[in-house]
Design a protein around this motif. Structure first.
Motif, PDB file in Angstrom:
ATOM      1  N   PHE A  10       0.838  -1.197   0.000  1.00  0.00           N
ATOM      2  CA  PHE A  10       0.000   0.000   0.000  1.00  0.00           C
ATOM      3  C   PHE A  10       0.876   1.252   0.000  1.00  0.00           C
ATOM      4  CE2 PHE A  10      -2.127   3.320   2.540  1.00  0.00           C
ATOM      5  CZ  PHE A  10      -3.198   3.590   1.701  1.00  0.00           C
ATOM      6  N   LYS A  11       1.927   1.236   0.828  1.00  0.00           N
ATOM      7  CA  LYS A  11       2.843   2.373   0.877  1.00  0.00           C
ATOM      8  C   LYS A  11       3.462   2.626  -0.492  1.00  0.00           C
ATOM      9  CE  LYS A  11       4.427   1.799   5.667  1.00  0.00           C
ATOM     10  NZ  LYS A  11       5.620   1.554   6.498  1.00  0.00           N
ATOM     11  N   LEU A  12       3.893   1.542  -1.143  1.00  0.00           N
ATOM     12  CA  LEU A  12       4.523   1.673  -2.449  1.00  0.00           C
ATOM     13  C   LEU A  12       3.545   2.251  -3.471  1.00  0.00           C
ATOM     14  CD1 LEU A  12       7.111   1.154  -4.038  1.00  0.00           C
ATOM     15  CD2 LEU A  12       6.234  -1.115  -4.578  1.00  0.00           C
ATOM     16  N   LYS A  13       2.296   1.806  -3.409  1.00  0.00           N
ATOM     17  CA  LYS A  13       1.271   2.313  -4.324  1.00  0.00           C
ATOM     18  C   LYS A  13       1.069   3.813  -4.126  1.00  0.00           C
ATOM     19  CE  LYS A  13      -3.653   1.711  -5.300  1.00  0.00           C
ATOM     20  NZ  LYS A  13      -4.880   1.042  -4.861  1.00  0.00           N
ATOM     21  N   VAL A  14       0.971   4.243  -2.862  1.00  0.00           N
ATOM     22  CA  VAL A  14       0.768   5.662  -2.555  1.00  0.00           C
ATOM     23  C   VAL A  14       1.986   6.482  -2.986  1.00  0.00           C
ATOM     24  CG1 VAL A  14       0.438   7.323  -0.682  1.00  0.00           C
ATOM     25  CG2 VAL A  14      -0.804   5.172  -0.642  1.00  0.00           C
ATOM     26  N   VAL A  15       3.171   5.969  -2.720  1.00  0.00           N
ATOM     27  CA  VAL A  15       4.401   6.686  -3.065  1.00  0.00           C
ATOM     28  C   VAL A  15       4.522   6.859  -4.574  1.00  0.00           C
ATOM     29  CG1 VAL A  15       6.914   6.453  -3.118  1.00  0.00           C
ATOM     30  CG2 VAL A  15       5.700   6.112  -0.989  1.00  0.00           C
ATOM     31  N   LYS A  16       4.287   5.788  -5.308  1.00  0.00           N
ATOM     32  CA  LYS A  16       4.399   5.879  -6.770  1.00  0.00           C
ATOM     33  C   LYS A  16       3.381   6.860  -7.335  1.00  0.00           C
ATOM     34  CE  LYS A  16       6.686   1.583  -7.879  1.00  0.00           C
ATOM     35  NZ  LYS A  16       6.670   0.339  -8.622  1.00  0.00           N
ATOM     36  N   GLU A  17       2.191   6.862  -6.768  1.00  0.00           N
ATOM     37  CA  GLU A  17       1.168   7.804  -7.231  1.00  0.00           C
ATOM     38  C   GLU A  17       1.556   9.240  -6.884  1.00  0.00           C
ATOM     39  OE1 GLU A  17      -3.613   8.480  -6.782  1.00  0.00           O
ATOM     40  OE2 GLU A  17      -2.785   6.453  -6.648  1.00  0.00           O
ATOM     41  N   ALA A  18       2.099   9.444  -5.695  1.00  0.00           N
ATOM     42  CA  ALA A  18       2.515  10.792  -5.288  1.00  0.00           C
ATOM     43  C   ALA A  18       3.642  11.301  -6.182  1.00  0.00           C
ATOM     44  CB  ALA A  18       2.957  10.789  -3.825  1.00  0.00           C
ATOM     45  N   ILE A  19       4.563  10.427  -6.531  1.00  0.00           N
ATOM     46  CA  ILE A  19       5.668  10.821  -7.412  1.00  0.00           C
ATOM     47  C   ILE A  19       5.146  11.104  -8.817  1.00  0.00           C
ATOM     48  CG2 ILE A  19       7.781  10.000  -8.517  1.00  0.00           C
ATOM     49  CD1 ILE A  19       8.442   8.559  -5.885  1.00  0.00           C
ATOM     50  N   GLU A  20       4.212  10.275  -9.278  1.00  0.00           N
ATOM     51  CA  GLU A  20       3.641  10.451 -10.615  1.00  0.00           C
ATOM     52  C   GLU A  20       2.878  11.768 -10.714  1.00  0.00           C
ATOM     53  OE1 GLU A  20       0.060   8.376 -13.016  1.00  0.00           O
ATOM     54  OE2 GLU A  20       1.571   7.001 -12.224  1.00  0.00           O
ATOM     55  N   ILE A  21       2.061  12.055  -9.695  1.00  0.00           N
ATOM     56  CA  ILE A  21       1.289  13.300  -9.681  1.00  0.00           C
ATOM     57  C   ILE A  21       2.220  14.488  -9.438  1.00  0.00           C
ATOM     58  CG2 ILE A  21      -0.493  14.601  -8.448  1.00  0.00           C
ATOM     59  CD1 ILE A  21      -1.767  11.942  -7.698  1.00  0.00           C
ATOM     60  N   GLY A  22       3.222  14.258  -8.591  1.00  0.00           N
ATOM     61  CA  GLY A  22       4.125  15.346  -8.223  1.00  0.00           C
ATOM     62  C   GLY A  22       3.603  16.165  -7.064  1.00  0.00           C
ATOM     63  N   ASN A  23       2.630  15.612  -6.332  1.00  0.00           N
ATOM     64  CA  ASN A  23       2.038  16.345  -5.223  1.00  0.00           C
ATOM     65  C   ASN A  23       1.654  15.357  -4.123  1.00  0.00           C
ATOM     66  OD1 ASN A  23       0.570  17.971  -3.506  1.00  0.00           O
ATOM     67  ND2 ASN A  23      -0.417  19.106  -5.164  1.00  0.00           N
ATOM     68  N   CYS A  24       2.331  15.438  -2.992  1.00  0.00           N
ATOM     69  CA  CYS A  24       2.057  14.525  -1.877  1.00  0.00           C
ATOM     70  C   CYS A  24       0.706  14.813  -1.238  1.00  0.00           C
ATOM     71  CB  CYS A  24       3.158  14.631  -0.822  1.00  0.00           C
ATOM     72  SG  CYS A  24       4.752  14.032  -1.381  1.00  0.00           S
ATOM     73  N   SER A  25       0.292  16.073  -1.255  1.00  0.00           N
ATOM     74  CA  SER A  25      -0.977  16.443  -0.623  1.00  0.00           C
ATOM     75  C   SER A  25      -2.161  15.770  -1.313  1.00  0.00           C
ATOM     76  CB  SER A  25      -1.173  17.955  -0.659  1.00  0.00           C
ATOM     77  OG  SER A  25      -0.184  18.585   0.093  1.00  0.00           O
ATOM     78  N   LEU A  26      -2.149  15.766  -2.639  1.00  0.00           N
ATOM     79  CA  LEU A  26      -3.260  15.146  -3.369  1.00  0.00           C
ATOM     80  C   LEU A  26      -3.319  13.642  -3.124  1.00  0.00           C
ATOM     81  CD1 LEU A  26      -3.113  17.024  -6.790  1.00  0.00           C
ATOM     82  CD2 LEU A  26      -4.814  17.267  -4.982  1.00  0.00           C
ATOM     83  N   ALA A  27      -2.165  13.000  -3.142  1.00  0.00           N
ATOM     84  CA  ALA A  27      -2.139  11.557  -2.889  1.00  0.00           C
ATOM     85  C   ALA A  27      -2.600  11.260  -1.466  1.00  0.00           C
ATOM     86  CB  ALA A  27      -0.733  11.011  -3.119  1.00  0.00           C
TER      87      ALA A  27
END
Length: 162
Positions: A10-27
Motif C-alpha cells: 500500500f505504501k509503495l502504491k501511494v508513493v508511486k502515485e505521489a511521485i507520478e502526480i508530483g504532489n504529496c498532498s493530493l495523494a
C-alpha cells in the motif's frame, strides 16, 4: 486513537502515485492520510530505493567489519583515549571558561589603563571592610565604578554609563 499500520504494498502504491502526480498532498487526500506521512514515505523511497523501501536490508544493516577488525579498532580506540588523557594531564586547561577564550587577567579603567585582577580583589576587600558596608553585586559595582573608575559590564554584557 489506535495507530494504523500500513502494508508495504500500500505504501509503495501511494508513493508511486505521489511521485507520478508530483504532489504529496493530493495523494494523501485521496487515501485519507496525512501529507507529512506521505512525504516521509516518498523521501524514504527516494533515499533507499524500492527494494529497501519494501523491507529489504539496507546498507546500514549489513556488517562490513570482521571481528579481527573490530578488535584492532578497539585497541586503537583505547590507545587514543590514553593519549588524550595523558595530554590533559601534561597540559591542563587553565584560565578559560567552557573551553573558550582564556581570561585576560585584567580589566580596564575609564582611561584605558589595565588593572590586574589581584588589584581589583584588593579594592573589593577594602570596600567590604570599610565603613560603607558595600555588600551585594549592585552596590559593589557602583562603588568600583565611582571610586576606582573601573569599567564593569552589567549582566547583559553592556557597559553601563558612568
Amino acid at each position: 486513537m489506535k495507530r494504523r499500520k500500513h502494508p508495504p504494498e500500500f505504501k509503495l502504491k501511494v508513493v508511486k502515485e505521489a511521485i507520478e502526480i508530483g504532489n504529496c498532498s493530493l495523494a494523501a487526500r485521496k487515501y485519507n492520510l496525512r501529507k507529512s506521512l506521505v512525504s516521509k514515505w516518498v523521501r524514504a523511497y527516494k533515499n533507499a530505493g524500492e527494494q529497501n523501501f519494501l523491507g529489504g536490508k539496507t546498507s546500514t544493516d549489513t556488517n562490513t567489519y570482521s571481528s579481527q577488525e573490530y578488535k584492532k579498532m578497539a585497541k586503537e580506540n583505547e590507545k587514543l583515549k590514553k593519549l588524550y588523557y595523558y595530554h590533559l594531564q601534561k597540559h591542563p586547561k587553565t584560565g578559560s571558561h567552557n573551553g573558550g577564550r582564556p581570561f585576560p587577567g585584567y580589566s580596564l579603567d575609564t582611561y584605558g589603563n589595565p588593572i590586574c585582577d589581584e588589584q581589583i580583589k584588593e579594592y573589593i576587600m577594602e570596600l567590604i571592610e570599610g565603613k560603607g558596608y558595600a555588600y551585594g553585586y549592585h552596590k559593589l559595582t557602583i562603588c568600583l565604578r565611582r571610586k576606582y573608575k573601573l569599567i564593569i559590564k552589567n549582566y547583559t554584557g553592556r557597559v553601563k554609563n558612568l
